[in-house]
Design a protein around this motif. Structure first.
Motif, PDB file in Angstrom:
ATOM      1  N   ILE A  18       1.543  31.053  45.619  1.00 11.54           N
ATOM      2  CA  ILE A  18       1.548  29.649  45.995  1.00 11.54           C
ATOM      3  C   ILE A  18       0.732  29.516  47.275  1.00 11.54           C
ATOM      4  O   ILE A  18       1.062  30.119  48.298  1.00 11.54           O
ATOM      5  CB  ILE A  18       2.976  29.120  46.218  1.00 11.54           C
ATOM      6  CG1 ILE A  18       3.792  29.214  44.920  1.00 11.54           C
ATOM      7  CG2 ILE A  18       2.943  27.684  46.746  1.00 11.54           C
ATOM      8  CD1 ILE A  18       5.265  28.880  45.072  1.00 11.54           C
ATOM      9  N   TRP A  20      -0.098  26.941  49.926  1.00  8.37           N
ATOM     10  CA  TRP A  20       0.515  25.696  50.356  1.00  8.37           C
ATOM     11  C   TRP A  20       0.133  25.402  51.799  1.00  8.37           C
ATOM     12  O   TRP A  20       0.094  26.307  52.629  1.00  8.37           O
ATOM     13  CB  TRP A  20       2.021  25.852  50.230  1.00  8.37           C
ATOM     14  CG  TRP A  20       2.835  24.669  50.633  1.00  8.37           C
ATOM     15  CD1 TRP A  20       3.212  23.637  49.830  1.00  8.37           C
ATOM     16  CD2 TRP A  20       3.397  24.402  51.914  1.00  8.37           C
ATOM     17  NE1 TRP A  20       3.976  22.744  50.535  1.00  8.37           N
ATOM     18  CE2 TRP A  20       4.106  23.196  51.828  1.00  8.37           C
ATOM     19  CE3 TRP A  20       3.374  25.067  53.139  1.00  8.37           C
ATOM     20  CZ2 TRP A  20       4.780  22.629  52.897  1.00  8.37           C
ATOM     21  CZ3 TRP A  20       4.036  24.510  54.207  1.00  8.37           C
ATOM     22  CH2 TRP A  20       4.728  23.307  54.089  1.00  8.37           C
ATOM     23  N   ARG A  21      -0.127  24.137  52.064  1.00  5.61           N
ATOM     24  CA  ARG A  21      -0.447  23.727  53.423  1.00  5.61           C
ATOM     25  C   ARG A  21       0.269  22.409  53.692  1.00  5.61           C
ATOM     26  O   ARG A  21       0.296  21.527  52.837  1.00  5.61           O
ATOM     27  CB  ARG A  21      -1.955  23.565  53.566  1.00  5.61           C
ATOM     28  CG  ARG A  21      -2.393  23.183  54.946  1.00  5.61           C
ATOM     29  CD  ARG A  21      -3.896  23.267  55.159  1.00  5.61           C
ATOM     30  NE  ARG A  21      -4.651  22.475  54.235  1.00  5.61           N
ATOM     31  CZ  ARG A  21      -5.754  22.898  53.609  1.00  5.61           C
ATOM     32  NH1 ARG A  21      -6.211  24.106  53.806  1.00  5.61           N
ATOM     33  NH2 ARG A  21      -6.404  22.122  52.789  1.00  5.61           N
ATOM     34  N   GLN A  22       0.849  22.267  54.881  1.00  4.76           N
ATOM     35  CA  GLN A  22       1.512  21.025  55.250  1.00  4.76           C
ATOM     36  C   GLN A  22       0.503  19.884  55.280  1.00  4.76           C
ATOM     37  O   GLN A  22      -0.657  20.096  55.617  1.00  4.76           O
ATOM     38  CB  GLN A  22       2.162  21.158  56.629  1.00  4.76           C
ATOM     39  CG  GLN A  22       3.272  22.184  56.666  1.00  4.76           C
ATOM     40  CD  GLN A  22       3.911  22.228  58.028  1.00  4.76           C
ATOM     41  OE1 GLN A  22       4.617  21.298  58.392  1.00  4.76           O
ATOM     42  NE2 GLN A  22       3.658  23.281  58.776  1.00  4.76           N
ATOM     43  N   TYR A  48      -1.315  25.440  43.976  1.00  4.71           N
ATOM     44  CA  TYR A  48      -1.969  24.969  45.189  1.00  4.71           C
ATOM     45  C   TYR A  48      -1.366  23.621  45.551  1.00  4.71           C
ATOM     46  O   TYR A  48      -1.109  22.791  44.679  1.00  4.71           O
ATOM     47  CB  TYR A  48      -3.477  24.797  44.956  1.00  4.71           C
ATOM     48  CG  TYR A  48      -4.143  26.076  44.505  1.00  4.71           C
ATOM     49  CD1 TYR A  48      -4.683  26.959  45.426  1.00  4.71           C
ATOM     50  CD2 TYR A  48      -4.211  26.405  43.155  1.00  4.71           C
ATOM     51  CE1 TYR A  48      -5.288  28.139  45.021  1.00  4.71           C
ATOM     52  CE2 TYR A  48      -4.808  27.585  42.735  1.00  4.71           C
ATOM     53  CZ  TYR A  48      -5.338  28.443  43.675  1.00  4.71           C
ATOM     54  OH  TYR A  48      -5.926  29.615  43.265  1.00  4.71           O
ATOM     55  N   TYR A  49      -1.175  23.410  46.871  1.00  7.90           N
ATOM     56  CA  TYR A  49      -0.628  22.122  47.285  1.00  7.90           C
ATOM     57  C   TYR A  49      -0.881  21.895  48.766  1.00  7.90           C
ATOM     58  O   TYR A  49      -0.675  22.792  49.572  1.00  7.90           O
ATOM     59  CB  TYR A  49       0.876  22.060  46.998  1.00  7.90           C
ATOM     60  CG  TYR A  49       1.454  20.688  47.177  1.00  7.90           C
ATOM     61  CD1 TYR A  49       1.124  19.661  46.301  1.00  7.90           C
ATOM     62  CD2 TYR A  49       2.318  20.412  48.212  1.00  7.90           C
ATOM     63  CE1 TYR A  49       1.648  18.392  46.453  1.00  7.90           C
ATOM     64  CE2 TYR A  49       2.854  19.149  48.366  1.00  7.90           C
ATOM     65  CZ  TYR A  49       2.515  18.143  47.494  1.00  7.90           C
ATOM     66  OH  TYR A  49       3.036  16.888  47.639  1.00  7.90           O
ATOM     67  N   THR A  50      -1.312  20.679  49.103  1.00 10.39           N
ATOM     68  CA  THR A  50      -1.514  20.327  50.502  1.00 10.39           C
ATOM     69  C   THR A  50      -0.679  19.127  50.911  1.00 10.39           C
ATOM     70  O   THR A  50      -0.659  18.780  52.079  1.00 10.39           O
ATOM     71  CB  THR A  50      -2.994  20.001  50.803  1.00 10.39           C
ATOM     72  OG1 THR A  50      -3.361  18.861  50.042  1.00 10.39           O
ATOM     73  CG2 THR A  50      -3.887  21.165  50.507  1.00 10.39           C
ATOM     74  N   TRP A  84      -2.216  22.283  40.558  1.00  7.15           N
ATOM     75  CA  TRP A  84      -2.121  21.608  41.850  1.00  7.15           C
ATOM     76  C   TRP A  84      -0.834  20.809  41.791  1.00  7.15           C
ATOM     77  O   TRP A  84      -0.776  19.748  41.168  1.00  7.15           O
ATOM     78  CB  TRP A  84      -3.324  20.688  42.057  1.00  7.15           C
ATOM     79  CG  TRP A  84      -3.376  20.132  43.440  1.00  7.15           C
ATOM     80  CD1 TRP A  84      -2.688  19.052  43.918  1.00  7.15           C
ATOM     81  CD2 TRP A  84      -4.124  20.642  44.527  1.00  7.15           C
ATOM     82  NE1 TRP A  84      -2.967  18.854  45.232  1.00  7.15           N
ATOM     83  CE2 TRP A  84      -3.859  19.822  45.634  1.00  7.15           C
ATOM     84  CE3 TRP A  84      -5.004  21.711  44.678  1.00  7.15           C
ATOM     85  CZ2 TRP A  84      -4.440  20.040  46.880  1.00  7.15           C
ATOM     86  CZ3 TRP A  84      -5.573  21.911  45.913  1.00  7.15           C
ATOM     87  CH2 TRP A  84      -5.297  21.094  46.996  1.00  7.15           C
ATOM     88  N   ASP A  86       3.323  20.272  43.832  1.00 10.23           N
ATOM     89  CA  ASP A  86       4.293  20.604  44.866  1.00 10.23           C
ATOM     90  C   ASP A  86       5.251  21.648  44.296  1.00 10.23           C
ATOM     91  O   ASP A  86       5.924  21.387  43.301  1.00 10.23           O
ATOM     92  CB  ASP A  86       5.057  19.341  45.281  1.00 10.23           C
ATOM     93  CG  ASP A  86       6.007  19.566  46.448  1.00 10.23           C
ATOM     94  OD1 ASP A  86       6.307  20.726  46.796  1.00 10.23           O
ATOM     95  OD2 ASP A  86       6.463  18.551  47.013  1.00 10.23           O
ATOM     96  N   PRO A  87       5.343  22.833  44.914  1.00 12.77           N
ATOM     97  CA  PRO A  87       6.219  23.882  44.374  1.00 12.77           C
ATOM     98  C   PRO A  87       7.702  23.619  44.634  1.00 12.77           C
ATOM     99  O   PRO A  87       8.546  24.315  44.087  1.00 12.77           O
ATOM    100  CB  PRO A  87       5.750  25.134  45.110  1.00 12.77           C
ATOM    101  CG  PRO A  87       5.184  24.631  46.389  1.00 12.77           C
ATOM    102  CD  PRO A  87       4.581  23.284  46.076  1.00 12.77           C
TER     103      PRO A  87
END
Length: 141
Positions: A18, A20-22, A48-50, A84, A86-87
């Motif tokens: 995963i 992930w970035r805030q 992937y998620y930002t 893409w 949100d985990p």
């Protein structure tokens, strides 16, 4: 962030992670593999998620930059099973275990060389391998 720069290495396989970035974190590439002649560098079954729909280029691969996962997929042949999404971590960035109902649960691929998660929980512990560092115990799913 995964960085693979100016290396002659080959046969690199990146699965079940995963990235992930805030939402308020500074931009930058999540994947940066800038060798134009990457030999057998395979990414698949990664999330992937930002937290933001508007992000700068997130993939740099083989000398090209890509703004979206779908562009990265169609131009590189990588991440056929990447998403893409949100985990659904418990309490990011401090607790990155998966919440019940996370799309990462059972979404990965079993890897013989990774039989347990970071805590030693057997993989898979349910219908499939969870994506990320933590495998949800089957009784918790």
């Amino acid at each position: 962030l995964l960085r693979f720069e100016n290396s002659a290495a080959s046969n690199i396989f990146v699965f079940n992670n995963i990235f992930w970035r805030q939402p308020d974190q500074a931009g930058g590439y999540m994947i940066k593999a800038d060798n134009p002649d990457i030999s057998n560098f395979i990414l698949n079954y990664n999330f992937y998620y930002t937290g933001s729909a508007s992000v700068p280029d997130v993939f740099f691969y083989g000398g090209r930059s890509y703004k979206t996962l779908s562009l990265f997929q169609s131009n590189t042949g990588n991440e056929a099973n990447g998403r893409w999404v949100d985990p659904l971590f418990e309490s990011p960035p401090f607790d990155i275990e998966l919440k019940n109902g996370s799309p990462a649960i059972d979404a990965g691929i079993a890897l013989e060389k990774v039989p347990t998660d970071i805590k030693g929980v057997k993989r898979p512990s349910g219908l499939g391998t969870d994506i990320g560092a933590y495998e949800k115990n089957q009784s918790q799913k």
